[in-house]
Design an enzyme around this catalytic site. Sequence first.
Site, PDB file in Angstrom:
ATOM      1  N   GLY A 101       6.945  -1.184 -11.502  1.00  0.00           N
ATOM      2  CA  GLY A 101       6.956  -1.366 -10.061  1.00  0.00           C
ATOM      3  C   GLY A 101       5.637  -1.959  -9.627  1.00  0.00           C
ATOM      4  O   GLY A 101       4.642  -1.876 -10.341  1.00  0.00           O
ATOM      5  N   GLY A 154       3.279  -3.090  -5.857  1.00  0.00           N
ATOM      6  CA  GLY A 154       3.222  -3.086  -4.403  1.00  0.00           C
ATOM      7  C   GLY A 154       1.831  -3.418  -3.962  1.00  0.00           C
ATOM      8  O   GLY A 154       0.967  -3.721  -4.796  1.00  0.00           O
ATOM      9  N   VAL A 183       2.715   0.039 -10.914  1.00  0.00           N
ATOM     10  CA  VAL A 183       3.173   1.297 -11.491  1.00  0.00           C
ATOM     11  C   VAL A 183       3.596   1.029 -12.923  1.00  0.00           C
ATOM     12  O   VAL A 183       4.370   0.106 -13.183  1.00  0.00           O
ATOM     13  CB  VAL A 183       4.363   1.885 -10.701  1.00  0.00           C
ATOM     14  CG1 VAL A 183       4.777   3.220 -11.299  1.00  0.00           C
ATOM     15  CG2 VAL A 183       4.006   2.056  -9.245  1.00  0.00           C
ATOM     16  N   ASP A 220       6.183   6.872   5.582  1.00  0.00           N
ATOM     17  CA  ASP A 220       6.753   5.689   4.955  1.00  0.00           C
ATOM     18  C   ASP A 220       8.066   6.030   4.258  1.00  0.00           C
ATOM     19  O   ASP A 220       8.252   5.756   3.074  1.00  0.00           O
ATOM     20  CB  ASP A 220       5.734   5.079   3.991  1.00  0.00           C
ATOM     21  CG  ASP A 220       6.017   3.592   3.727  1.00  0.00           C
ATOM     22  OD1 ASP A 220       6.872   3.017   4.444  1.00  0.00           O
ATOM     23  OD2 ASP A 220       5.403   3.029   2.804  1.00  0.00           O
ATOM     24  N   LYS A 233       0.481   5.317 -11.551  1.00  0.00           N
ATOM     25  CA  LYS A 233       0.238   4.425 -10.414  1.00  0.00           C
ATOM     26  C   LYS A 233      -1.244   4.090 -10.376  1.00  0.00           C
ATOM     27  O   LYS A 233      -2.087   4.969 -10.193  1.00  0.00           O
ATOM     28  CB  LYS A 233       0.678   5.164  -9.144  1.00  0.00           C
ATOM     29  CG  LYS A 233       0.767   4.315  -7.918  1.00  0.00           C
ATOM     30  CD  LYS A 233       1.452   5.075  -6.797  1.00  0.00           C
ATOM     31  CE  LYS A 233       2.863   4.589  -6.587  1.00  0.00           C
ATOM     32  NZ  LYS A 233       3.602   5.283  -5.551  1.00  0.00           N
TER      33      LYS A 233
END
Length: 875
Positions: free
Chosen positions: A533, A535, A540, A651, A555
């Site tokens: 992942g 962002g 990640v 979020d 992370k």
Amino acid sequence: MKNHSMLTHFFFIFFLSFFLLHHITVATSTPPYIAVDNITLDCGSFDNSKATDERDWIGDMGSKYGPMEQNNESYSSEAQRQASSVESIPYSTARLSYSQFTYVFPVTPGPKFVRLYFHSAAYSGFKDFFTVKAGSYTLLRNFSASIYTDSSDEKSFVKEFCINVEKNKKLNLTFIPFTSDSIRYYAFINGIEVVSMPMDLYYTSSSSIIEGKVPVYVGQAPQFYINDSMALEMVYRLNIGGSSIPPMEDTGMFRQWSEGIKDNLLSHGTIPRDPSLELKYSKIPKYIAPEAVYLSAATMGPNRTRNSMSNLTWGFPVETGFNYLVRLHFCEIESRINVSGTRVFTIYVDYQLAEETADVISWADNSYTPYYKDYVVMIQNKGEDSHTLAIDLHPRTDATFRDAILNGVEVFKLSDPSGNLARLNMVPPQQPALAANKSKTKKTMFIAIGSGVGFLVVATLVCFLVLCKLKRTERYGSYHPRAKWWCWFWPDPYKREFSRRTASSLPGELCRYFRLDEIKTATNNFNEDLIVGAGGFGNVYKGLIEQGNIVVAIKRMKQESQQGAHEFMTEIEMLSKLRHVHLVSLIGYCNDEGEMILVYDYMTNGTLRHHLYDTPNDPLTWKQRLQICIGAARGLHYLHTCTKHPIIHRDVKTTNILLDEKWVSKVSDFGLSKMGLDNTAVSTLVKGTWGYLDPDYARRQQLTEKSDVYSFGVVMFEVLCARKALNQRLQQEERNLASWARKCIERGTISEIIDPYLMNKIAPECFKVYVELAESCVGDHGIERPTMNDVMEKLEFALELQEYAEATKDTDSKVVSFHVATANGAPWYNSVYHGQVLESSSGTELSTVNTGLSYPGLDSITTSITSQDDSSAYA
Ligand SMILES: *[C@@H]1O[C@H](CO)[C@@H](O)[C@H](O)[C@H]1NC(C)=O
Ligand SMILES: *[C@@H]1O[C@H](CO)[C@@H](O)[C@H](O)[C@H]1NC(C)=O
Ligand SMILES: *[C@@H]1O[C@H](CO)[C@@H](O)[C@H](O)[C@H]1NC(C)=O
Ligand SMILES: *[C@@H]1O[C@H](CO)[C@@H](O)[C@H](O)[C@H]1NC(C)=O
Ligand SMILES: *[C@@H]1O[C@H](CO)[C@@H](O)[C@H](O)[C@H]1NC(C)=O
Ligand SMILES: *[C@@H]1O[C@H](CO)[C@@H](O)[C@H](O)[C@H]1NC(C)=O
Ligand SMILES: *[C@@H]1O[C@H](CO)[C@@H](O)[C@H](O)[C@H]1NC(C)=O
Ligand SMILES: *[C@@H]1O[C@H](CO)[C@@H](O)[C@H](O)[C@H]1NC(C)=O
């Protein structure tokens, strides 16, 4: 003269009112005993709640009783959905800890019942192993509730003790996990009850000595004093010949009486009954036992020949090495037995003569008159741990009727001179392979799920392993490497060890500290192939820790998104304490060499978003979607209520709702936006993600829990319609899902924009509740929106409606339409439901196992695992 008559009047009125009062109290059926101390503590719970039997339980969070802890590191845990046979209060929540914690009960002096409620299956595998002490008494030692339930096939159980509290002393209950170098064990408790009892109920008080009601020490002495320095553990309490008696129907002390005929009666017996009879109490207080105990009994029956050659026998398996108090309850309830000498028998306790001539009528002076007798017997340890304590009643030949009778039995274990009630030689549970030889275990990998909280129910695990094994053998044969890999993902509760040697950690060891070189090893030096992942905050990685035994999500923050190390540590400390089935657990962190790295449980099935649209994955069934929403709502509710000041997620979105291998949904990334570690800051002041952002918050810049509720409403629409929260490619009106959905509801066309896969699969009642709920969540103003608790309950209701509709589904396929009034009164129509409601779940459903979640076929799990390396997971 006048004075005199006034006085008479006064007395008349006084007595009249006394009489009336007396009668009124009797009419409302006050129990024979009123407990001064009457405490019911629901451990791990915030709220006060009412159990199904109407008893009030108070949550231990912030209660005056504790817990007091050494390091403030115990945490509350909520059970995954439990079997319907298990009461939800107090069993749905627990307090768990890897270190000692104490509850302190300031109670009045005197003997107390202490009841400990355990429900192990919902929290863990085999890793609870602990000692419970009450002051200087050891109630349980080296005890494992999961082993206990395993061997007794009960899902939950209560341990009842009697403890005498001295003047000016408090009743302290301490839970101490067993410590060992190789395995971390925890202690837990679901509920604690403390209830006073009369001085002379079981203890030998001065009045019992005066009345001669002192137990006989069978085979040893005419008397045995149960003095105040002893603790008792109730092991059996039977209503012989009758049904079980629930705590609320006890005499005011909330004792549970079990149904007493089947299990322990070893000989032939009959049950005399006379429903109309009335008891005459004259010899013993009414609080000794409920009337129902004396109203039923077992006798030998009318066959004199057989009776004179046999015993009426009960057997009670007990642990050896302790004295036992055996209380026998008697009452003659057969009208033909009305004079002494009619039914006379001999009592043997553990094959020793306890009473030469037992004649209930002569003891009680009358028929229908309750009476009891106490015996203490030593059960020697002759090399065996367990022994069956026998109670034999043998008719005397000189009696008119050759028969015997017994109405109730209680058996208590008495503490030894050092105040101990626990068996000494229990060994801690461990997997032989792991304990003996670590190298044997290397093949099994597993995902760390929430420490202590998200543990798999043992039964589920076993089922899954069996299924997994069957399935993989069937598909690949047992040696296919893929098959092995597949099974790696089933967590193994024994291997969740984070070695203590390397862990210099935050208080509580709930959160482990990782050195940077460990992280580098885990991620193969941040190998790009392991990125699952990405962002704004950074990447990640999927990582392997503990010699490759544990899969984690790592992370790594980008340098520019970092904040001061101090704030980082404070936040981590806070986050590591948040443990809930529906939150992704933080396992550890690393802040070496300017890096800020968080280590989380790895979620096999990736994000919810990843199963909704633009995806190769099979669509989720409607029930699955509801269950996922319920889980996420629970997780958010926990965040909003677990501390004094609510933790606002800020979020909430479908990429922050992750799914574990059992499709249990877990909220992730909570607390990060506050740390500035999130990926989608909208502005420096307002944080969140476009499309999910609460307009009220954006306007007023005042953050409340209701902002999360708004975002959750958007998630609900996304789940229903399988489309993005914000899609710039669509025309203006349709771009923002929340406002588009609201328009469609107003126009009555909402059913036209739902996920085509769901067409005809949602029960109309369920649809109505769901849509109304989602609409209320995205209300313009915070105060109009429901709380997360309301959301949770409404979603559960929607699920029930769906399940009900599926269970009673009509085989005829016909279009059902309904209409409801929207908030502004405009009706809207819906034709979602076309009979066929059953979802096409092709595989095995394990919905009856504790979690209550249903699992799709193993086939679809395999496909999603295959595709989960795709970088959109964890985005
Ligand atoms: C104990 O508390 C319960 C409430 O939980 C109450 O209903 C009951 O009357 C109390 N019992 C006694 C004996 O005080
Ligand atoms: C535990 O928490 C209490 C209340 O929050 C606090 O007063 C106390 O100092 C804490 N103790 C430790 C050892 O952290
Ligand atoms: C019980 O706990 C209180 C408070 O922690 C302590 O003061 C007291 O000494 C303890 N009593 C016993 C008997 O352990
Ligand atoms: C209570 O009983 C134990 C064991 O029988 C005995 O050692 C102790 O002295 C007794 N205590 C009192 C206060 O009678
Ligand atoms: C009574 O018991 C004896 C011995 O078990 C048996 O032989 C006899 O048939 C029984 N009598 C009746 C009437 O059941
Ligand atoms: C009844 O039980 C006692 C004690 O266990 C035993 O000694 C006796 O032999 C038994 N009697 C019969 C007839 O089984
Ligand atoms: C006892 O019961 C028998 C038979 O029911 C009856 O004939 C007798 O009068 C009763 N005796 C007493 C003292 O109640
Ligand atoms: C508890 O179990 C451990 C490990 O088997 C053992 O060493 C210890 O002696 C036990 N404690 C007691 C009091 O039996």
